[in-house]
Every structure is written in structure tokens, then in C-alpha cells.
Design a protein around this motif. Sequence first.
Motif, PDB file in Angstrom:
ATOM      1  N   ILE A   1       2.191   9.911   5.982  1.00  0.00           N
ATOM      2  CA  ILE A   1       1.013   9.726   5.007  1.00  0.00           C
ATOM      3  C   ILE A   1       0.442  11.167   4.740  1.00  0.00           C
ATOM      4  N   ARG A   2       0.706  11.849   5.760  1.00  0.00           N
ATOM      5  CA  ARG A   2       0.097  13.329   5.814  1.00  0.00           C
ATOM      6  C   ARG A   2       1.239  14.387   5.039  1.00  0.00           C
ATOM      7  N   GLU A   3       2.654  13.866   5.166  1.00  0.00           N
ATOM      8  CA  GLU A   3       3.408  14.619   4.532  1.00  0.00           C
ATOM      9  C   GLU A   3       3.576  14.178   2.918  1.00  0.00           C
TER      10      GLU A   3
ATOM     11  N   ARG B   1       2.071  16.363  -2.403  1.00  0.00           N
ATOM     12  CA  ARG B   1       1.035  15.751  -3.872  1.00  0.00           C
ATOM     13  C   ARG B   1       0.061  16.863  -3.943  1.00  0.00           C
ATOM     14  N   THR B   2      -0.256  17.594  -3.065  1.00  0.00           N
ATOM     15  CA  THR B   2      -1.281  18.609  -3.114  1.00  0.00           C
ATOM     16  C   THR B   2      -0.870  19.912  -3.481  1.00  0.00           C
ATOM     17  N   PRO B   3      -1.535  20.508  -4.531  1.00  0.00           N
ATOM     18  CA  PRO B   3      -0.810  22.107  -4.846  1.00  0.00           C
ATOM     19  C   PRO B   3      -0.866  23.023  -3.569  1.00  0.00           C
ATOM     20  N   SER B   4      -0.509  24.129  -3.764  1.00  0.00           N
ATOM     21  CA  SER B   4      -0.628  25.113  -2.504  1.00  0.00           C
ATOM     22  C   SER B   4      -2.150  25.555  -2.258  1.00  0.00           C
ATOM     23  N   CYS B   5      -2.179  25.761  -1.047  1.00  0.00           N
ATOM     24  CA  CYS B   5      -3.400  26.100  -0.721  1.00  0.00           C
ATOM     25  C   CYS B   5      -4.115  27.499  -0.970  1.00  0.00           C
ATOM     26  N   ILE B   6      -2.849  28.533  -1.481  1.00  0.00           N
ATOM     27  CA  ILE B   6      -3.486  29.731  -2.268  1.00  0.00           C
ATOM     28  C   ILE B   6      -4.274  29.311  -3.433  1.00  0.00           C
ATOM     29  N   LYS B   7      -4.073  28.344  -4.177  1.00  0.00           N
ATOM     30  CA  LYS B   7      -4.659  27.956  -5.239  1.00  0.00           C
ATOM     31  C   LYS B   7      -6.024  27.298  -5.340  1.00  0.00           C
ATOM     32  N   CYS B   8      -6.320  27.042  -3.999  1.00  0.00           N
ATOM     33  CA  CYS B   8      -7.609  26.329  -3.583  1.00  0.00           C
ATOM     34  C   CYS B   8      -8.839  27.118  -3.558  1.00  0.00           C
ATOM     35  N   MET B   9      -9.933  26.475  -3.976  1.00  0.00           N
ATOM     36  CA  MET B   9     -11.275  27.444  -3.779  1.00  0.00           C
ATOM     37  C   MET B   9     -11.581  27.731  -2.557  1.00  0.00           C
ATOM     38  N   HIS B  10     -11.249  26.892  -1.854  1.00  0.00           N
ATOM     39  CA  HIS B  10     -11.674  26.985  -0.123  1.00  0.00           C
ATOM     40  C   HIS B  10     -11.057  27.908   0.689  1.00  0.00           C
ATOM     41  N   SER B  11     -10.067  28.241   0.103  1.00  0.00           N
ATOM     42  CA  SER B  11      -8.867  29.206   0.974  1.00  0.00           C
ATOM     43  C   SER B  11      -9.258  30.665   0.948  1.00  0.00           C
ATOM     44  N   SER B  12      -8.703  31.178   1.985  1.00  0.00           N
ATOM     45  CA  SER B  12      -8.818  32.901   1.856  1.00  0.00           C
ATOM     46  C   SER B  12      -7.261  33.331   2.357  1.00  0.00           C
TER      47      SER B  12
ATOM     48  N   ALA C   1     -10.687  27.945   9.305  1.00  0.00           N
ATOM     49  CA  ALA C   1      -9.549  26.939  10.183  1.00  0.00           C
ATOM     50  C   ALA C   1      -8.324  27.569   9.558  1.00  0.00           C
ATOM     51  N   GLU C   2      -7.491  27.267  10.300  1.00  0.00           N
ATOM     52  CA  GLU C   2      -6.197  27.549   9.590  1.00  0.00           C
ATOM     53  C   GLU C   2      -5.645  26.298   8.738  1.00  0.00           C
ATOM     54  N   SER C   3      -5.386  26.801   7.671  1.00  0.00           N
ATOM     55  CA  SER C   3      -5.016  25.648   6.533  1.00  0.00           C
ATOM     56  C   SER C   3      -3.965  24.742   6.939  1.00  0.00           C
ATOM     57  N   ARG C   4      -3.133  25.036   7.925  1.00  0.00           N
ATOM     58  CA  ARG C   4      -2.094  24.213   8.431  1.00  0.00           C
ATOM     59  C   ARG C   4      -2.753  22.926   9.360  1.00  0.00           C
ATOM     60  N   LEU C   5      -3.749  23.326   9.686  1.00  0.00           N
ATOM     61  CA  LEU C   5      -4.459  22.138  10.367  1.00  0.00           C
ATOM     62  C   LEU C   5      -5.269  21.154   9.335  1.00  0.00           C
ATOM     63  N   VAL C   6      -5.700  21.507   8.253  1.00  0.00           N
ATOM     64  CA  VAL C   6      -6.360  20.929   7.320  1.00  0.00           C
ATOM     65  C   VAL C   6      -5.404  20.145   6.107  1.00  0.00           C
ATOM     66  N   ARG C   7      -4.584  20.853   5.716  1.00  0.00           N
ATOM     67  CA  ARG C   7      -3.735  20.592   4.483  1.00  0.00           C
ATOM     68  C   ARG C   7      -3.140  19.169   4.850  1.00  0.00           C
ATOM     69  N   GLY C   8      -3.188  18.136   3.945  1.00  0.00           N
ATOM     70  CA  GLY C   8      -2.685  16.883   4.112  1.00  0.00           C
ATOM     71  C   GLY C   8      -3.464  15.971   4.964  1.00  0.00           C
ATOM     72  N   THR C   9      -4.386  16.355   5.406  1.00  0.00           N
ATOM     73  CA  THR C   9      -5.284  15.254   6.363  1.00  0.00           C
ATOM     74  C   THR C   9      -6.437  14.565   5.139  1.00  0.00           C
ATOM     75  N   ARG C  10      -7.235  13.775   5.708  1.00  0.00           N
ATOM     76  CA  ARG C  10      -8.053  13.139   4.945  1.00  0.00           C
ATOM     77  C   ARG C  10      -9.446  14.038   4.413  1.00  0.00           C
ATOM     78  N   TRP C  11      -9.233  15.274   5.325  1.00  0.00           N
ATOM     79  CA  TRP C  11     -10.338  16.056   4.965  1.00  0.00           C
ATOM     80  C   TRP C  11     -10.060  17.284   4.055  1.00  0.00           C
ATOM     81  N   CYS C  12      -8.922  17.355   3.440  1.00  0.00           N
ATOM     82  CA  CYS C  12      -8.508  18.188   2.623  1.00  0.00           C
ATOM     83  C   CYS C  12      -8.952  17.824   1.320  1.00  0.00           C
ATOM     84  N   ARG C  13     -10.050  18.842   0.776  1.00  0.00           N
ATOM     85  CA  ARG C  13     -10.759  18.818  -0.410  1.00  0.00           C
ATOM     86  C   ARG C  13     -10.127  19.925  -1.364  1.00  0.00           C
ATOM     87  N   PHE C  14      -9.054  19.541  -2.216  1.00  0.00           N
ATOM     88  CA  PHE C  14      -8.475  20.866  -2.881  1.00  0.00           C
ATOM     89  C   PHE C  14      -9.314  20.733  -4.385  1.00  0.00           C
ATOM     90  N   GLU C  15      -9.813  21.968  -4.487  1.00  0.00           N
ATOM     91  CA  GLU C  15     -10.430  22.619  -5.726  1.00  0.00           C
ATOM     92  C   GLU C  15      -9.821  23.731  -6.445  1.00  0.00           C
TER      93      GLU C  15
END
Length: 82
Positions: free
Chosen positions: A7-9, A14-25, A56-70
Motif C-alpha cells: 500500500i505504501r509503495e 501515485r504521489t508526485p516527487s517531494c521536491i514539488k511539495c509545499m511542505h518540503s525543503s 522529518a526526513e521525507s523518506r519517513l513520511v512519503r507514502g504514509t497516511r500522513w503524507c499531505r502533498f500540496e
Amino acid sequence: MKIKNTIREIRKYRTPSCIKCMHSSFKPFNGTTIYCACPAFRDYTERMKGETYAIAESRLVRGTRWCRFEQKPPKAEDGDES
């Protein structure tokens, strides 16, 4: 190749790259780690682990239910003032 959590994979795929997310740095010259400041993940860690993380490192968040891509807003080009 055995996938640990299918499910996480699927969510990662399906989620775009973290570089395009508003929450990432990401600072390319200081390191190669992408950080995530998603409020849902911070709330989860505060409730469950009793620890407070500003980021937090994005590898811990991406793909989990807490990932809110904007999507990040587009950058204004020179001379384009609206």
C-alpha cells in the motif's frame, strides 16, 4: 524483489516527487536529504512517540497516511507583476 508494504509503495508511485511539495525543503548544496514539515506527521509523532519534530526526513513520511502533498505555487517570472 520483495515489497515490504504494498500500500505504501502504491502511494509513493501515485504521489508526485517531494521536491514539488509545499511542505518540503531541499538545499542542494548543503546536502542531498529532502525534509518534510507536514503538520499531520508532526501531530502523529507528538501523540504516539512523545517527541516533537520541526521537520522529518521525507523518506519517513512519503507514502504514509500522513503524507499531505500540496503543489508549490508557480514562481513569478521577471517583469510579470500581477
